[in-house]
Design an enzyme around this catalytic site. Structure first.
Site, PDB file in Angstrom:
ATOM      1  N   TYR A  82       9.022  -2.661   3.112  1.00 39.74           N
ATOM      2  CA  TYR A  82       8.853  -2.225   4.378  1.00 39.74           C
ATOM      3  C   TYR A  82      10.119  -2.459   5.247  1.00 39.74           C
ATOM      4  CZ  TYR A  82       4.100  -0.631   3.686  1.00 39.74           C
ATOM      5  OH  TYR A  82       3.095   0.054   3.222  1.00 39.74           O
TER       6      TYR A  82
ATOM      7  N   ASP B 158      -8.941  -5.527 -24.499  1.00 35.49           N
ATOM      8  CA  ASP B 158      -9.685  -4.291 -25.218  1.00 35.49           C
ATOM      9  C   ASP B 158      -8.908  -3.834 -26.589  1.00 35.49           C
ATOM     10  OD1 ASP B 158     -11.542  -4.005 -23.260  1.00 35.49           O
ATOM     11  OD2 ASP B 158     -10.285  -2.623 -22.214  1.00 35.49           O
TER      12      ASP B 158
END
Lengths: 362, 678
Positions: A97, A247
């Site tokens: 930013y 997983d």
């Protein structure tokens, strides 16, 4: 200002000085960086991790992209120098930013600012943390019988990661170096890094850490740097074996690789982050068959990812080639929580003890 | 055509007995033209409610524009639509035309096929004189209300008159009521027609607004105000004070004449002999040709023209077809002209912020069957014009927009027959209406535009017209393509300009600040990166009619450079001395082609060539149209190499080429080679 910060300051000024001298000498400014892709990953036999090889890419102000990247380098270096001098720090997102006011050097996405921070690390040999840049959040949590002594608002404090924390565990800060973060391994016998929050909570609820002397580290997806650094320190400094439980899909294989071998994007600091002795528990392609787990079909992206892994130097050992090819053949993937097919306690009573015994951890 | 009607008219009442011929004869009667049109409204275009509303306004506005031009008045036209009932609309169209003398008003507005232009051979909007009276009649029939007309002619003593008009459909005669003079405050001259009509007001395609907008495009000399039924006011301002040249009236050309035409002309001729009739009542028939026709046809050249028989006429036509007769004169046409087409497009379409107005093309006039015609085309590209749909086609005939029957029109066919993929538009299989962010304008002007029907909605095709439209479009599309190429190149090269103009100076300053050192001089670095001469055009809009044009020329090479710049300026806009006072200015010719010479510009130096354009035409100049000569083309960015045909006016391929200008160019080219050290 400590020594590391002074070094960061000097190196960044060196980078800017280099650009200045080229401009002053009437040259077209250019810079050389290690090529940051899987083509340029080599095994570092000294540290047993994968780091960047000798391939280099050059950036020149002849092209708009090159010129913009160099302009950003100058702006970012200047910004970091100011922070170090003022004793401030900022998140990568804040830097993104702040760049709003940097004219042509403005970052158009946070990826661009992250990439540039990594560029500066590779050029200077410093770490992002030395630049006073921190990630948005670490996200990782630790649960297990060990003690961390760390800086709080009320000074250094020691916390036990079972007794002194909530059920979610201890939140890992962005900087876990010895100066602000001390470790006492307590009764921990081994570390288990877990991909999903669901499995992490399941193991805590089932009392797995207490029963086996295991400390759990919740990775929450691709692990942040400080998470990998913490795992590395636990392993290297305290000799705790590290296991990884994810997983059973191509993306999870990459999570393991970044813990054990080093990530491609951060290969310049693999020796700080990677834990070469980390072992993969599962879910493996063989687990899917052996435990007859419920599966999903591989989609096109999954297949693409698996094929890409076959040409990734980090996955060239026999174990991974076999696993990846097996998965490609069965065209199926599975989640760690698929083990619940056999009841909630199956994973802690059967699956993990079996696998860990095979691996020689238990 | 009227067969259905006549059958109905003559059909016997329902009786069992077969009617005798006598009985039938009693029923047979003349059908008035008015009555015929009442029953066949669609022939005039009054076939749906929304179309009826539009057609009425179109006829009135066309008449107003014609009248104003004939009287050499810049048209001010105000159209107002009010909703007065479920389907009833009150329309008024007011102009500042010359007005109509009192005794003629009833005939102009209340009698079909009455007009001043039916017998004239000249380009005009209205031709048959059906339109406005048909509108009055349609209003009468559908709402039962009379039309109200008021008009005033110029002159201090003149008083305005107003009257209500109804058309007697049996006799095709106007019935006038409430005829009285009145004082038209603030009006010097002009006409206002008001009528009530059954219709439906729509917006979008084929709407009144669309029609008026398109009308404004091809009539940039007119100011049109429109008030819609919601009371919203739209103004299409006048874009230029230049009136279109008045089209001349010409006598009929013998080519393509039918027997009936010849018989009609001969019976109406005021000439005493057939020879004189041929020579004086037709265009392009000389004494010699008249003699030839008389001889070959065997008709007595000294008899009265009204005595010409059918057989004579056939023989004369045969003789005419053998004679070599010059094509008809073309000064009877009034094309809009490339500059004014661009002007009109810019003025009306500016809201779409188009990226490019391709230089419009006006072909030179051609003649077929004794009718001269001219084709013009223009293309507008980019900006906010939707890019995912078919291009918009603006069709015009004699400056009148054609909104209906696009598919049946020769213009559409010519567009569909062209392979637009070559010119940067998408087109499936290279046929059909192309896709892309473009608006294509085609204008056909002729003394007699061949319409497909009386409603004047589509131009009928014949091979010569078709090929002229195709040629005009191709020239225009070529301009578009070269613009697209130029933009593509510009996009690529501009990146470099950004590096040296913005990024590097910023980098040098920031690095110098950081290190506490002086800002380094970047000249050598920039020269290494660019190695070209850069021409950067810019345009500032000072006011509505003033543009400040500036070219900044950077020498990003390592040598001293001398070369020339060239631009085609709108010569009407060079009203001040800014152009001539530039130290680089060389000369300008009658066509507005200006030349500058940049002498010995040093490496890393830059110079500015600036000038102001003022007036109506200032905005028609595109600063990107800048050319150079005297440098190797690979060393120049931002300007095009002077084309070989620079100096040949436009793209017209006509007999008289401007040879001397070309020679001039060759001289320059020789000069260039000496200067070119690269």
């Amino acid at each position: 200002m400590n020594e590391r910060q002074q070094k960061a300051l000097d190196s960044l000024t060196g980078v800017v000085g280099g650009i200045y001298d080229q401009l002053d000498g009437g040259e077209i400014p250019s810079m050389e960086l290690p090529l940051r892709s899987k083509k340029n990953i080599e095994f570092d036999t000294q540290h047993n991790v994968w780091t960047y090889g000798d391939l280099r890419t050059s950036r020149t102000a002849k092209t708009v992209n090159g010129a913009v990247m160099m302009l950003r380098t100058v702006y970012t270096s200047d910004f970091i120098n100011d922070m170090i001098r003022d004793g401030k720090s900022s998140t990568l997102r804040e830097m993104y930013y702040i760049s709003e006011g940097w004219n042509n050097a403005k970052f158009h996405s946070q990826d661009e600012s992250n990439l540039l921070a990594e560029d500066l690390e590779t050029i200077t040999g410093c770490m992002r943390e030395d630049f006073k840049l921190r990630p948005e959040e670490s996200g990782a949590h630790v649960y297990g019988d060990l003690n961390f002594t760390t800086m709080t608002k009320k000074g250094m404090k020691t916390m036990n990661c079972i007794d002194d924390v909530s059920e979610a565990g201890f939140a890992v800060p962005y900087k876990v170096e010895e100066d602000t973060f001390q470790i006492d391994p307590g009764n921990t016998k081994f570390i288990m890094a877990i991909e999903t929050g669901g499995m992490y909570a399941r193991l805590i609820e089932n009392g797995f850490p207490e029963k086996y002397g295991c400390t759990l580290v919740h990775l929450s997806g691709q692990p942040a740097r400080s998470t990998r650094r913490l795992i590395k320190r636990l392993n290297e400094e305290y000799g705790l074996p590290v296991t990884v439980f994810t997983d059973g899909d191509p993306w999870s294989f990459r999570i393991f690789a970044s813990v054990a071998y080093g990530a491609i994007k951060t290969a310049h600091i693999s020796e700080y982050l990677a834990t070469p002795t980390a072992q993969f528990i599962g879910v493996t392609a063989s687990d899917i068959l052996n435990y007859d787990l419920p599966t999903d079909k591989l989609n096109d992206k999954d297949i693409g990812a698996l094929n890409a892994e076959l040409s990734d130097p980090r996955f060239t050992d026999e174990f991974w080639v076999t696993e990846i090819q097996a998965m490609l053949e069965m065209k199926k993937k599975s989640e760690q929580q698929a083990l619940a097919k056999y009841g909630l306690d199956y994973v802690t009573d059967t699956y993990l003890p079996e696998k860990l015994t095979d691996m020689g951890v238990l | 055509m009227p067969s259905d009607e006549s059958i109905e008219k003559t059909a016997a009442p329902k009786r069992k007995k077969t009617p005798t011929a006598e009985q039938m004869a009693a029923k047979q009667q003349e059908i008035s033209v008015t009555e015929f049109f009442e029953k066949n409204k669609q022939i005039l275009g009054f076939d749906s409610r929304s179309k009826s509303l539009l057609m009425g306004i179109k006829e009135a506005v066309d008449n107003s524009l014609d009248a104003c031009e004939e009287a050499n008045i810049l048209p001010d036209i105000e159209v107002c639509i009010e909703k007065v009932g479920d389907e009833d609309y009150h329309i008024s169209v007011e102009d500042n035309g010359p007005g109509i003398v009192h005794r003629m008003i009833p005939n102009v507005f209340g009698r079909l096929l009455y007009g001043s232009r039916f017998h004239a051979l000249r380009q005009s909007r209205g031709q048959q004189g059906i339109g406005i009276s048909a509108t009055v009649m349609y209003g009468n029939i559908t709402t039962g209300k009379p039309a109200h007309v008021q008009s005033k002619i110029e002159g201090e003593d003149e008083v305005a008159s107003g009257m209500d008009i109804v058309i007697d459909t049996k006799t095709n005669r106007p019935i006038v009521t409430n005829d009285k003079p009145f004082d038209w405050k603030g009006k010097d001259h002009g006409t206002k027609i008001e009528y009530t009509i059954k219709g439906r007001y729509i917006t979008g395609k084929q709407s009144v607004f669309e029609y008026l907008k398109d009308t404004a495009i091809v009539n940039p000399h007119a100011e049109i105000i429109f008030r819609d039924p919601d009371g919203k006011k739209y103004t299409f301002e006048r874009a230029t004070d230049i009136m279109p040249p008045r089209p001349k009236e010409i006598k009929p050309h013998p080519e393509g004449m039918e027997i009936g035409d010849l018989m009609k002309y001969s019976s109406a001729s005021a000439q005493k002999t057939v020879s004189a009739f041929l020579k004086n009542d037709f265009s392009r028939i000389t004494d010699r040709i008249a003699k030839e026709i008389v001889q070959k046809s065997g008709v007595d050249g000294n008899k009265k023209p009204s005595d010409i028989t059918r057989e004579d006429a056939i023989a004369m036509l045969a003789a005419i077809s053998e004679a070599k007769i010059m094509a008809p004169p073309t000064d009877c046409l009034s094309p809009i002209g490339d500059t004014l087409i661009k002007k009109g497009l810019m003025h009306v379409l500016d809201g779409l912020r188009p990226e490019y107005y391709a230089t419009p093309v006006t072909r030179s006039p051609k003649a077929v069957n004794g009718n001269p015609f001219v084709v013009e085309a223009g293309i507008v590209y980019g900006g906010d014009i939707p890019s995912d749909s078919q291009v918009q086609i603006l069709r015009f005939a004699n400056r009148v927009p054609l909104l209906y029957q696009q598919g049946a029109c020769a213009i559409t066919k010519a567009i569909s027959d062209m392979d637009w993929r070559r010119y940067g538009l998408e087109q499936r299989g290279g046929k059909g209406i192309p896709f892309g962010p473009a608006i294509i304008l085609v204008h056909v002007a002729s003394t007699k535009v061949p319409f497909t029907s009386e409603g004047k909605e589509a131009v009928a095709g014949f091979p010569e017209l078709q090929s002229e439209i195709g040629l005009a479009l191709r020239l225009c599309a070529r301009n578009l393509k070269s613009h697209l190429n130029k933009m593509e190149r510009k996009k690529k090269t501009h990146a470099k300009f950004e590096i040296v103009q913005e990024i590097l100076p910023d980098m040098a300053k920031k690095a110098a600040d950081h290190l506490g050192k002086p800002v380094p001089n970047l000249d050598r670095t920039i020269t290494r990166i660019m190695n070209v001469v850069w021409v950067e055009p810019s345009m500032k809009k000072e006011s509505k009619s003033k543009r400040c044009i500036k070219y900044t020329i950077y020498n990003y090479t390592s040598s001293v450079r001398t070369f020339r710049l060239h631009a085609q300026l709108p010569k009407e806009s060079l009203k001040d001395l800014s152009l001539y006072s530039s130290p680089y200015f060389l000369d300008i010719n009658d066509e507005g082609k200006a030349n500058w010479e940049i002498r010995e510009i040093q490496p890393s130096a830059h110079v500015e060539v600036a000038f102001d354009l003022t007036g109506d035409m200032a905005d028609t100049f595109d600063p990107d149209d800048i050319y150079f000569s005297g440098l190797n083309p690979v060393m120049v960015m931002g300007a095009e190499m002077l084309p070989g045909d620079w100096g040949i006016k436009g793209m017209e391929i006509i007999e008289s080429a401007d040879d001397y200008v070309e020679e001039d160019d060759e001289d320059k080219e020789e000069e260039e080679e000496d200067l070119d050290d690269e």
